[in-house]
Design an enzyme around this catalytic site. Structure first.
Site, PDB file in Angstrom:
ATOM      1  N   LYS A 113     107.534 -20.382   6.794  1.00  0.00           N
ATOM      2  CA  LYS A 113     108.157 -21.694   6.965  1.00  0.00           C
ATOM      3  C   LYS A 113     108.254 -22.472   5.650  1.00  0.00           C
ATOM      4  O   LYS A 113     109.109 -23.332   5.502  1.00  0.00           O
ATOM      5  CB  LYS A 113     107.422 -22.489   8.028  1.00  0.00           C
ATOM      6  CG  LYS A 113     107.647 -21.889   9.415  1.00  0.00           C
ATOM      7  CD  LYS A 113     107.182 -22.765  10.537  1.00  0.00           C
ATOM      8  CE  LYS A 113     107.608 -22.182  11.882  1.00  0.00           C
ATOM      9  NZ  LYS A 113     106.914 -20.905  12.190  1.00  0.00           N
TER      10      LYS A 113
HETATM   11  C1  PLP Z   1     107.403 -19.953  13.056  1.00  0.00           C
HETATM   12  C2  PLP Z   1     106.878 -18.576  12.954  1.00  0.00           C
HETATM   13  C3  PLP Z   1     107.524 -17.480  13.576  1.00  0.00           C
HETATM   14  C4  PLP Z   1     108.750 -17.644  14.443  1.00  0.00           C
HETATM   15  O1  PLP Z   1     109.867 -18.030  13.693  1.00  0.00           O
HETATM   16  P1  PLP Z   1     111.195 -18.576  14.437  1.00  0.00           P
HETATM   17  O2  PLP Z   1     112.076 -19.035  13.341  1.00  0.00           O
HETATM   18  O3  PLP Z   1     110.727 -19.725  15.311  1.00  0.00           O
HETATM   19  O4  PLP Z   1     111.754 -17.475  15.238  1.00  0.00           O
HETATM   20  C5  PLP Z   1     106.995 -16.220  13.379  1.00  0.00           C
HETATM   21  N1  PLP Z   1     105.872 -16.031  12.649  1.00  0.00           N
HETATM   22  C6  PLP Z   1     105.230 -17.050  12.033  1.00  0.00           C
HETATM   23  C7  PLP Z   1     104.000 -16.768  11.254  1.00  0.00           C
HETATM   24  C8  PLP Z   1     105.698 -18.359  12.155  1.00  0.00           C
HETATM   25  O5  PLP Z   1     105.047 -19.377  11.562  1.00  0.00           O
END
Ligand code: PLP
Length: 471
Positions: A113
């Protein structure tokens, strides 16, 4: 470039307006009128670019109302070796038999993120100062999103952040990550309740139109277009790193929750990036796995959502999904509006007559993974390669290995580092010392700054009033 809503009832807008938005006024999601097309010649030019130059070439196609020099500055400030630990920013590393990792988790909070949120922080600051506006970001988190947002927005001009988390429910590492920040514009609120209660408070405050106006409330959740845009870049970078020329194709496999990360891969493919298959990996919360295998979308309620050992994928509804459905239905905004109104009322929809198009034209396939699969995959990969992968990435690797076709090369998105998930890692491997990036060593011993609040929206509103001047 102009942006429109998936539900067709919002006036076309420019990038810098869309950047600060959540849902479109008509309840849909904003997206470009069409995706730019990248031909072979341009791909070849881009192949050798460094991360920041590549990001600039891609983003300038979408952010046409930001002067190029300013956009370049925002990007250069964001994607630094200092923040992401390498010049490549998102290196590709060999893992096991044609399955490679696209490393997305080397940023400040050790999860993918950061890739988008760090950009958003700088882009928000820039746009707000141009407009002479300010923003009060409110959010709810059970872990990754909140810390990524706080590290991206700390110390930024004209932005105040109020992040709610469930009191006593996060891991020691996650608490330390968020609560140790001492920046004046970051406010951690530990709500005496569950994650859903935190989300409910955010919703209540957002729905209070007077309060929202008066205190300039906004969010940075996963439907934000700026986040999707920043995520498109690394699929291009990953493709170039994994191939020698544009005739080679690869598939990508993405551990998915809200369909944000894999939506960016889908858009890169629509732009002409030679991606063969888009493999969606879910955990036990498998609404997306079900959809891509049957064409039926059946969102769950939060009571029906499992708490798993890949917690950032524990979703019951995929909030970015509407962007894909819009394209699947040939931009039929009326139909999209109808389907997602059904979803809001707690129902699902059936697009099984489009299953062939979903799989063949758009390249989507999906698989799921369970707690036991994660443990087995973490152990197997460690035994075979000495490499540690986190539980979310393990969901991706498990599904990639399950679905891999002969000679198919698959890039799995590494969405977090193992250091964040000590408990599951030691369940898989026994007591083990997890490597930690230097900036997180001793994190748990730092002083923490957090206000404990009752589970009431009014109490959070009072905190906001204490720190933000009304308009
Ligand atoms: C947010 C997140 C996901 C999922 O990502 P999306 O964009 O919501 O599909 C997967 N793995 C981790 C570690 C995350 O923080």
């Amino acid at each position: 470039m102009k942006y429109i809503s998936t539900r067709g009832k919002t006036e076309p807008m420019l990038f810098s307006d869309v950047l600060l938005m959540g849902l479109a006024p008509d309840g849909g999601l904003m997206l470009p009128e069409s995706y730019p097309q990248i031909d072979d010649e341009v791909l070849t030019q881009w192949r050798t670019l460094g991360y920041t130059d590549l990001a600039f070439e891609i983003m300038k196609l979408f952010a046409t109302d930001i002067p190029e020099q300013d956009l370049q500055d925002i990007i250069n400030k964001t994607y630094t070796k200092q923040a992401f630990n390498s010049d490549e920013i998102t290196p590709v590393t060999k893992l096991y038999q044609g399955v490679d990792l696209l490393e997305l988790s080397n940023g400040p909070t050790l999860a993918f993120k950061d890739m988008a949120m760090q950009f958003l922080g700088n882009a928000f600051e820039y746009v707000l100062s141009k407009k002479g506006e300010r923003l009060t970001i409110i959010g709810a988190t059970s872990g990754d999103t909140g810390s990524a947002a706080e590290y991206a927005l700390r110390g930024k001009q004209n932005i105040e952040v109020f992040m709610m988390s469930p009191h006593g429910k996060m891991s020691a590492f996650q608490r330390a990550q968020m609560y140790s920040l001492d920046d004046k514009n970051i406010h951690n609120i530990a709500v005496q309740g569950m994650f859903d209660d935190c989300q409910e408070i955010v919703k209540k405050l957002q729905e209070d139109h007077d309060f929202k106006q008066k205190y300039s409330l906004g969010t940075v959740n996963s439907i934000n277009w700026g986040r999707i845009l920043a995520q498109i870049v690394y699929y291009f970078k990953g493709y170039f790193a994994a191939t020698q020329n544009n005739h080679e194709t690869i598939s990508v496999c993405v551990p998915s929750g809200n369909f944000g990360n894999v939506c960016a891969a889908h858009i890169a493919r629509e732009m002409g990036l030679p991606i063969d298959r888009l493999i969606v990996a879910t955990n036990e919360n498998d609404v997306l796995n079900e959809f891509f295998n049957t064409g039926k979308y059946q969102p769950r309620t939060s009571d029906e959502t499992f708490v798993t050992s890949s917690p950032s994928m524990d979703i019951s509804k995929a909030s970015n999904f509407e962007r894909f459905i819009y394209l699947l239905l040939d931009k039929d905004t009326q139909k999209v509006a109808q389907l997602f109104t059904q979803v809001r009322q707690g129902n699902g929809f059936d697009l099984s007559e489009n299953l062939n198009k979903i799989q063949e034209t758009f390249g989507f396939v999906a698989g799921k993974s369970t707690h036991q699969d994660r443990l087995d995959t973490i152990r197997f990969i460690f035994e075979q390669t000495q490499r540690l992968i986190d539980p979310h990435t393990a969901d991706g690797v498990k599904v990639a290995l399950d679905l891999q076709q002969p000679n198919e090369r698959i890039l799995v998105a590494e969405t977090a580092l193992p250091a964040k998930f000590e408990e599951t890692m030691s369940e898989a491997l026994g007591e083990i010392d997890l490597p930690r990036p230097a900036h997180t060593v001793g994190l748990e011993e730092k002083p923490q700054y957090v206000t404990v609040a009752e589970n009431r929206a009014e109490e959070v509103a009072d905190l906001i009033k204490q720190f933000v001047q009304p308009n």
